[in-house]
Scaffold this motif. Structure first.
Motif, PDB file in Angstrom:
ATOM      1  N   UNK A 230       0.832  -1.200   0.000  1.00  0.00           N
ATOM      2  CA  UNK A 230       0.000   0.000   0.000  1.00  0.00           C
ATOM      3  C   UNK A 230       0.869   1.254   0.000  1.00  0.00           C
ATOM      4  N   UNK A 231       1.929   1.229   0.826  1.00  0.00           N
ATOM      5  CA  UNK A 231       2.835   2.380   0.895  1.00  0.00           C
ATOM      6  C   UNK A 231       3.550   2.594  -0.432  1.00  0.00           C
ATOM      7  N   UNK A 232       3.960   1.512  -1.091  1.00  0.00           N
ATOM      8  CA  UNK A 232       4.665   1.633  -2.365  1.00  0.00           C
ATOM      9  C   UNK A 232       3.736   2.189  -3.447  1.00  0.00           C
ATOM     10  N   UNK A 233       2.473   1.743  -3.457  1.00  0.00           N
ATOM     11  CA  UNK A 233       1.514   2.301  -4.424  1.00  0.00           C
ATOM     12  C   UNK A 233       1.345   3.803  -4.206  1.00  0.00           C
ATOM     13  N   UNK A 234       1.241   4.219  -2.953  1.00  0.00           N
ATOM     14  CA  UNK A 234       1.066   5.634  -2.653  1.00  0.00           C
ATOM     15  C   UNK A 234       2.324   6.426  -3.042  1.00  0.00           C
ATOM     16  N   UNK A 235       3.492   5.853  -2.763  1.00  0.00           N
ATOM     17  CA  UNK A 235       4.738   6.502  -3.167  1.00  0.00           C
ATOM     18  C   UNK A 235       4.830   6.609  -4.688  1.00  0.00           C
ATOM     19  N   UNK A 236       4.327   5.586  -5.376  1.00  0.00           N
ATOM     20  CA  UNK A 236       4.375   5.610  -6.834  1.00  0.00           C
ATOM     21  C   UNK A 236       3.517   6.745  -7.390  1.00  0.00           C
ATOM     22  N   UNK A 237       2.378   7.000  -6.761  1.00  0.00           N
ATOM     23  CA  UNK A 237       1.540   8.123  -7.176  1.00  0.00           C
ATOM     24  C   UNK A 237       2.285   9.439  -6.957  1.00  0.00           C
ATOM     25  N   UNK A 238       2.903   9.588  -5.782  1.00  0.00           N
ATOM     26  CA  UNK A 238       3.619  10.828  -5.469  1.00  0.00           C
ATOM     27  C   UNK A 238       4.823  11.025  -6.390  1.00  0.00           C
ATOM     28  N   UNK A 239       5.569   9.951  -6.605  1.00  0.00           N
ATOM     29  CA  UNK A 239       6.730  10.040  -7.488  1.00  0.00           C
ATOM     30  C   UNK A 239       6.283  10.322  -8.921  1.00  0.00           C
ATOM     31  N   UNK A 240       5.196   9.665  -9.345  1.00  0.00           N
ATOM     32  CA  UNK A 240       4.667   9.926 -10.681  1.00  0.00           C
ATOM     33  C   UNK A 240       4.247  11.375 -10.839  1.00  0.00           C
ATOM     34  N   UNK A 241       3.622  11.932  -9.803  1.00  0.00           N
ATOM     35  CA  UNK A 241       3.214  13.332  -9.855  1.00  0.00           C
ATOM     36  C   UNK A 241       4.430  14.249  -9.943  1.00  0.00           C
ATOM     37  N   UNK A 242       5.476  13.905  -9.203  1.00  0.00           N
ATOM     38  CA  UNK A 242       6.707  14.697  -9.240  1.00  0.00           C
ATOM     39  C   UNK A 242       7.341  14.651 -10.627  1.00  0.00           C
ATOM     40  N   UNK A 243       7.420  13.461 -11.210  1.00  0.00           N
ATOM     41  CA  UNK A 243       7.997  13.317 -12.548  1.00  0.00           C
ATOM     42  C   UNK A 243       7.169  14.073 -13.585  1.00  0.00           C
ATOM     43  N   UNK A 244       5.843  13.925 -13.504  1.00  0.00           N
ATOM     44  CA  UNK A 244       4.973  14.601 -14.463  1.00  0.00           C
ATOM     45  C   UNK A 244       5.098  16.109 -14.345  1.00  0.00           C
ATOM     46  N   UNK A 245       5.165  16.607 -13.108  1.00  0.00           N
ATOM     47  CA  UNK A 245       5.300  18.051 -12.901  1.00  0.00           C
ATOM     48  C   UNK A 245       6.624  18.558 -13.446  1.00  0.00           C
ATOM     49  N   UNK A 246       7.710  17.851 -13.132  1.00  0.00           N
ATOM     50  CA  UNK A 246       9.040  18.276 -13.615  1.00  0.00           C
ATOM     51  C   UNK A 246       9.084  18.249 -15.140  1.00  0.00           C
ATOM     52  N   UNK A 247       8.542  17.182 -15.737  1.00  0.00           N
ATOM     53  CA  UNK A 247       8.569  17.075 -17.180  1.00  0.00           C
ATOM     54  C   UNK A 247       7.732  18.141 -17.853  1.00  0.00           C
ATOM     55  N   UNK A 248       6.511  18.374 -17.347  1.00  0.00           N
ATOM     56  CA  UNK A 248       5.635  19.379 -17.951  1.00  0.00           C
ATOM     57  C   UNK A 248       6.208  20.776 -17.790  1.00  0.00           C
ATOM     58  N   UNK A 249       6.779  21.050 -16.618  1.00  0.00           N
ATOM     59  CA  UNK A 249       7.362  22.373 -16.379  1.00  0.00           C
ATOM     60  C   UNK A 249       8.514  22.662 -17.338  1.00  0.00           C
TER      61      UNK A 249
END
Length: 252
Positions: A230-249
Motif C-alpha cells: 500500500x505504501x509503495x503504491x502511494x509513493x508511486x503516485x507521489x513520485x509519478x506526480x513529481x515526474x509529471x510536474x518536472x517534465x511538464x514544467x
C-alpha cells in the motif's frame, strides 16, 4: 572534491533518501537528484550519484541476498541492456523532460488503478512473470534509467501485479538495479562524467550512503507485506506526480 557547505546541506538529505529507497522504500530516491541539482548541475549531480548508488547496491543486495526472483531478474536485465544502449545513443536527441512526463503519467494511472482493483470486492489474481512484458518493461527501465534516472516506476509497474512477497520484491529490485548501475558505468565514462572531483565527492558521502541504506532495510522490515505494498503504491503516485510536474514544467 566539492567543499561548498551548501552542496552538502543538499547532498546529505539526498543521499539519505537514496539509502531509504535502496533499503526498500522504493521511489524516495527520485527526490534526491532534484535536491542535489539545486546546488550543482543535473549532469554533475548524476555523475556524483552513480558511485553512491553502486555502494548502496552492495548493502541492499547483501541484505536481501537470495530473496530475488531469478526469472524476473533475467527478463528485466535482458531488456534493460538494450534500453541503456538506446538511451546512451539517443541521450542528446531525447529530452529527459518528455520521458519524465510520460513515465509520471503512466505511473499515476497504474498506481491508482491497482489501488482501486485491490480494494474491490474481488482483488485481481497475481500476474505471471511473462517474457514479452518482462523484456518490454526491462527495456523501459533501462532506457528511463539512462535518460532520466527514472527506472524505478517502470520496474514497479511490471513487478507489483505479481504480488511477490515483500522481501522478494525488494531483493529483485536490488539485484536488478545493481546490475543496471554497473552497466551504466561505461556510458558515463564515455560521456566524461567521472572526473576526479566528482569521484572524490562521492567517496566523502559513502558513510551516509551505507548508514541510510541499512536504516531503510531495518525500517522496512518493521512493515507488514500488505502495508508495504500500500505504501509503495502511494509513493508511486507521489513520485509519478513529481515526474509529471518536472517534465511538464521543463517542456512548457
Amino acid at each position: 572534491m566539492i567543499t561548498n557547505p551548501l552542496f552538502y546541506a543538499a547532498a546529505i538529505p539526498a543521499v539519505t533518501l537514496l539509502g531509504l529507497a535502496k533499503g526498500g522504500f522504493s521511489g524516495l530516491g527520485l527526490l534526491s537528484l532534484p535536491l542535489m541539482a539545486l546546488v550543482v548541475s543535473p549532469v554533475q549531480a548524476a555523475a556524483i550519484t552513480l558511485p553512491i548508488l553502486i555502494v548502496q547496491d552492495v548493502v541492499s543486495v547483501w541484505a536481501y541476498w537470495r530473496t530475488w526472483d531469478k526469472r524476473n531478474v533475467v527478463l528485466l536485465v535482458s531488456g534493460a541492456v538494450a534500453g541503456i544502449l538506446m538511451g546512451y545513443l539517443l541521450a542528446a536527441q531525447v529530452p529527459d523532460a518528455a520521458i519524465k512526463l510520460a513515465v509520471g503519467v503512466i505511473s499515476i494511472g497504474f498506481a491508482i488503478r491497482r489501488m482501486l482493483l485491490e480494494r474491490g470486492a474481488t482483488p485481481p489474481k497475481a500476474a505471471p512473470a511473462d517474457t514479452p512484458r518482462g523484456l518490454f518493461w526491462g527495456w523501459v527501465t533501462g532506457f528511463t534509467s539512462m535518460i532520466a534516472h527514472a527506472g524505478g516506476p517502470p520496474f514497479q509497474i511490471y513487478v507489483m501485479p505479481q504480488k511477490l512477497p515483500r522481501d522478494v520484491f525488494i531483493g529483485t529490485g536490488a539485484l536488478l538495479f545493481a546490475i543496471i548501475n554497473w552497466i551504466k558505468v561505461p556510458p558515463y565514462m564515455a560521456l566524461g562524467q567521472f572526473t576526479s572531483e566528482n569521484l572524490a565527492t562521492a567517496a566523502v558521502l559513502f558513510p551516509v550512503a551505507i548508514a541510510s541504506t541499512w536504516a531503510g532495510v531495518l525500517l522496512v522490515r518493521r512493515v507488514s507485506g500488505q502495508s508495504f505494498y500500500t505504501a509503495v503504491y502511494m509513493l508511486l503516485v507521489l513520485v509519478g506526480a513529481k515526474l509529471a510536474y518536472d517534465g511538464a514544467s521543463a517542456l512548457l
